[in-house]
Scaffold this motif. Structure first.
Motif, PDB file in Angstrom:
ATOM      1  N   THR A  66      14.818   4.334  -6.284  1.00 18.54           N
ATOM      2  CA  THR A  66      15.384   4.944  -5.067  1.00 18.54           C
ATOM      3  C   THR A  66      14.420   4.852  -3.877  1.00 18.54           C
ATOM      4  O   THR A  66      14.860   4.795  -2.734  1.00 18.54           O
ATOM      5  CB  THR A  66      15.806   6.409  -5.311  1.00 18.54           C
ATOM      6  N   ASN A  67      13.117   4.787  -4.157  1.00 14.80           N
ATOM      7  CA  ASN A  67      12.159   4.568  -3.063  1.00 14.80           C
ATOM      8  C   ASN A  67      12.156   3.108  -2.607  1.00 14.80           C
ATOM      9  O   ASN A  67      11.932   2.825  -1.429  1.00 14.80           O
ATOM     10  CB  ASN A  67      10.730   4.937  -3.504  1.00 14.80           C
ATOM     11  N   ALA A  68      12.369   2.190  -3.548  1.00 14.67           N
ATOM     12  CA  ALA A  68      12.241   0.755  -3.233  1.00 14.67           C
ATOM     13  C   ALA A  68      13.490   0.181  -2.560  1.00 14.67           C
ATOM     14  O   ALA A  68      13.369  -0.692  -1.692  1.00 14.67           O
ATOM     15  CB  ALA A  68      11.931  -0.033  -4.502  1.00 14.67           C
ATOM     16  N   SER A  94      14.311   5.294 -12.243  1.00 16.18           N
ATOM     17  CA  SER A  94      13.468   6.419 -11.817  1.00 16.18           C
ATOM     18  C   SER A  94      13.382   6.449 -10.301  1.00 16.18           C
ATOM     19  O   SER A  94      14.032   5.646  -9.615  1.00 16.18           O
ATOM     20  CB  SER A  94      12.067   6.269 -12.413  1.00 16.18           C
ATOM     21  N   SER A  95      12.564   7.345  -9.771  1.00 22.60           N
ATOM     22  CA  SER A  95      12.441   7.454  -8.316  1.00 22.60           C
ATOM     23  C   SER A  95      11.864   6.176  -7.704  1.00 22.60           C
ATOM     24  O   SER A  95      12.034   5.931  -6.506  1.00 22.60           O
ATOM     25  CB  SER A  95      11.578   8.652  -7.943  1.00 22.60           C
ATOM     26  N   TYR A  96      11.193   5.359  -8.521  1.00 18.91           N
ATOM     27  CA  TYR A  96      10.673   4.093  -7.979  1.00 18.91           C
ATOM     28  C   TYR A  96      11.813   3.279  -7.366  1.00 18.91           C
ATOM     29  O   TYR A  96      11.696   2.749  -6.261  1.00 18.91           O
ATOM     30  CB  TYR A  96       9.983   3.277  -9.088  1.00 18.91           C
ATOM     31  N   CYS A 129       0.811  -1.216   0.000  1.00 20.99           N
ATOM     32  CA  CYS A 129       0.000   0.000   0.000  1.00 20.99           C
ATOM     33  C   CYS A 129       0.849   1.274   0.000  1.00 20.99           C
ATOM     34  O   CYS A 129       0.320   2.380   0.101  1.00 20.99           O
ATOM     35  CB  CYS A 129      -0.954  -0.001   1.193  1.00 20.99           C
ATOM     36  N   THR A 130       2.183   1.126  -0.087  1.00 22.72           N
ATOM     37  CA  THR A 130       3.041   2.320  -0.176  1.00 22.72           C
ATOM     38  C   THR A 130       3.884   2.252  -1.450  1.00 22.72           C
ATOM     39  O   THR A 130       3.429   2.657  -2.504  1.00 22.72           O
ATOM     40  CB  THR A 130       3.915   2.481   1.090  1.00 22.72           C
ATOM     41  N   VAL A 131       5.071   1.692  -1.370  1.00 24.94           N
ATOM     42  CA  VAL A 131       5.991   1.751  -2.523  1.00 24.94           C
ATOM     43  C   VAL A 131       5.656   0.825  -3.691  1.00 24.94           C
ATOM     44  O   VAL A 131       5.892   1.181  -4.843  1.00 24.94           O
ATOM     45  CB  VAL A 131       7.461   1.461  -2.127  1.00 24.94           C
ATOM     46  N   VAL A 132       5.133  -0.370  -3.413  1.00 23.94           N
ATOM     47  CA  VAL A 132       5.128  -1.425  -4.438  1.00 23.94           C
ATOM     48  C   VAL A 132       4.308  -1.075  -5.679  1.00 23.94           C
ATOM     49  O   VAL A 132       4.765  -1.253  -6.811  1.00 23.94           O
ATOM     50  CB  VAL A 132       4.683  -2.783  -3.839  1.00 23.94           C
ATOM     51  N   PHE A 133       3.085  -0.584  -5.471  1.00 23.64           N
ATOM     52  CA  PHE A 133       2.229  -0.274  -6.630  1.00 23.64           C
ATOM     53  C   PHE A 133       2.228   1.226  -6.971  1.00 23.64           C
ATOM     54  O   PHE A 133       1.370   1.701  -7.707  1.00 23.64           O
ATOM     55  CB  PHE A 133       0.799  -0.789  -6.380  1.00 23.64           C
ATOM     56  N   ASN A 134       3.210   1.938  -6.448  1.00 28.71           N
ATOM     57  CA  ASN A 134       3.293   3.400  -6.622  1.00 28.71           C
ATOM     58  C   ASN A 134       4.156   3.759  -7.840  1.00 28.71           C
ATOM     59  O   ASN A 134       5.294   4.173  -7.689  1.00 28.71           O
ATOM     60  CB  ASN A 134       3.885   4.002  -5.327  1.00 28.71           C
ATOM     61  N   TYR A 135       3.611   3.538  -9.046  1.00 29.05           N
ATOM     62  CA  TYR A 135       4.382   3.868 -10.254  1.00 29.05           C
ATOM     63  C   TYR A 135       3.442   4.351 -11.356  1.00 29.05           C
ATOM     64  O   TYR A 135       2.235   4.112 -11.316  1.00 29.05           O
ATOM     65  CB  TYR A 135       5.159   2.649 -10.753  1.00 29.05           C
TER      66      TYR A 135
HETATM   67  C1  LIG Z   1       5.307   7.486  -4.572  1.00 24.57           C
HETATM   68  O1  LIG Z   1       5.993   8.014  -5.691  1.00 24.57           O
HETATM   69  C2  LIG Z   1       6.158   9.438  -5.657  1.00 24.57           C
HETATM   70  C3  LIG Z   1       6.850   9.834  -6.960  1.00 24.57           C
HETATM   71  O2  LIG Z   1       8.134   9.235  -7.028  1.00 24.57           O
HETATM   72  C4  LIG Z   1       6.974   9.839  -4.438  1.00 24.57           C
HETATM   73  O3  LIG Z   1       7.053  11.251  -4.339  1.00 24.57           O
HETATM   74  C5  LIG Z   1       6.340   9.281  -3.175  1.00 24.57           C
HETATM   75  O4  LIG Z   1       7.199   9.523  -2.062  1.00 24.57           O
HETATM   76  C6  LIG Z   1       6.147   7.778  -3.328  1.00 24.57           C
HETATM   77  N1  LIG Z   1       5.509   7.226  -2.169  1.00 24.57           N
HETATM   78  C7  LIG Z   1       6.076   6.218  -1.499  1.00 24.57           C
HETATM   79  C8  LIG Z   1       5.328   5.748  -0.298  1.00 24.57           C
HETATM   80  O5  LIG Z   1       7.143   5.709  -1.811  1.00 24.57           O
END
Ligand SMILES: *[C@@H]1O[C@H](CO)[C@@H](O)[C@H](O)[C@H]1NC(C)=O
Ligand SMILES: *[C@@H]1O[C@H](CO)[C@@H](O)[C@H](O)[C@H]1NC(C)=O
Ligand SMILES: [Zn+2]
Length: 308
Positions: free
Chosen positions: A276-278, A272-274, A257-263
């Protein structure tokens, strides 16, 4: 994976349904080695022997290697639990809803926890139980191993550094295969040493005790410990289901519910930022599961976690 989706799954290449790829699983095993108490260490070394360099690192991938052996077909459903939740809107894992037939990673961990200390079993059977635990405690930290949506992400096509893959494989190995050479000289042991040092003295140190407390963020009233789970399970009339593996599955599933499906569809998720978030999530999940694996074996063989 849902049975209804198996037909679609068969068209995919076999590695797509693996847990963390080999590197992720090995990292969990190598991290655990650094936190074993004396009797747990002694059992691990003698059980695994020279075949696995007496280490949970090399032994962690056995449960994936046997997937190509039809004699072990019965074990394939034990690598995951199909949480029928609704990410990214709502995330949850329920043993009665998601493991109704009693054959999922939650029951497998319970089964192999009893078997690894069952002295009526052969040394081969106990070694198998250890290798399954080594592997399943890794898998239960992978967010797409605790998620039914799109067959745990297998049915979602994504891009990673120009190649086409799927979301499940991206989490198993796609991002790790970029991270390892980029940050750790391609060495799993260097990576695992770094993660273990973060637990001992670095950024994970303040979190480590919460990782092995089995208190859930979704059910904070739950105050079961690893000791409670294991003494309950090993009593003559075993108390099941276990609490800790469910809490770990829920913790892992929360990332769906946070990073995984956030694209955004079409973006390259490894450039991409995906990514660096993952990456911080992947590293923390692997460290966490290695620490939990050590705590679990320590309670089984030494009577307490022996960990801060
Ligand atoms: C979801 O992606 C956006 C864009 O990269 C980012 O700003 C946001 O922090 C992300 N949310 C999570 C929970 O990683
Ligand atoms: C328990 O372990 C035995 C031996 O490996 C296996 O046959 C059985 O399917 C396992 N059951 C579960 C739920 O893991
Ligand atoms: Zn697996």
């Amino acid at each position: 994976m849902k049975v209804a989706s198996i037909a679609g799954l068969l068209t995919l290449s076999a590695p797509a349904v693996y847990g963390w790829g080999a590197s992720g699983h090995q990292a969990v095993g190598y991290v655990a080695m650094q936190f074993l108490a004396p009797q747990a260490l002694s059992f691990v070394q003698s059980s695994l022997g020279s075949t696995y360099s007496q280490s949970l690192g090399p032994a962690a991938t056995w449960a994936d290697e046997i997937k190509s052996n039809s004699a072990y077909a019965w074990a394939s459903a034990l690598h995951y639990v199909d949480a029928e939740d609704n990410p990214p809107t709502s995330c949850s894992v329920s043993q009665s809803r998601d493991c109704a037939n009693g054959r999922c990673i939650l029951t497998a961990i319970s089964n192999y926890t009893s078997r690894v200390v069952d002295t009526s079993l052969s040394t081969t059977q106990r070694q198998e139980a250890l290798k399954f635990l080594d592997h399943f405690l890794g898998d239960i930290g992978q967010p797409l191993h605790v998620e039914a949506l799109a067959v745990g992400g297998n049915d979602i096509s994504v891009k990673c550094s120009g190649s086409t893959t799927n979301l499940h494989a991206l989490w198993d190995s796609g991002m790790i295969n970029k991270l390892l050479p980029a940050n750790y000289g391609g060495s799993v042991t260097t990576w695992a040493d770094t993660l273990a040092t973060r637990i001992k003295t670095g950024s994970y140190a303040p979190l480590a005790s919460s990782w092995i407390s089995c208190s859930s963020t979704t059910a904070p009233a739950t105050k079961r410990s690893i000791e409670d789970d294991i003494t309950g399970l090993l009593r003559p009339r075993a108390i099941t289901p276990l609490e800790c593996p469910l809490v770990w599955a829920q913790d892992t599933n929360s990332y769906d519910c946070t990073v995984v499906f956030n694209y955004t569809t079409g973006t390259d998720l490894c450039t991409s930022s995906y990514y660096t978030n993952a990456v911080p999530v992947i590293e923390q999940q692997l460290a966490k599961q290695g620490y939990r694996l050590a705590a679990w074996l320590n309670v089984l063989f030494d009577g307490s976690t022996n960990l801060p």
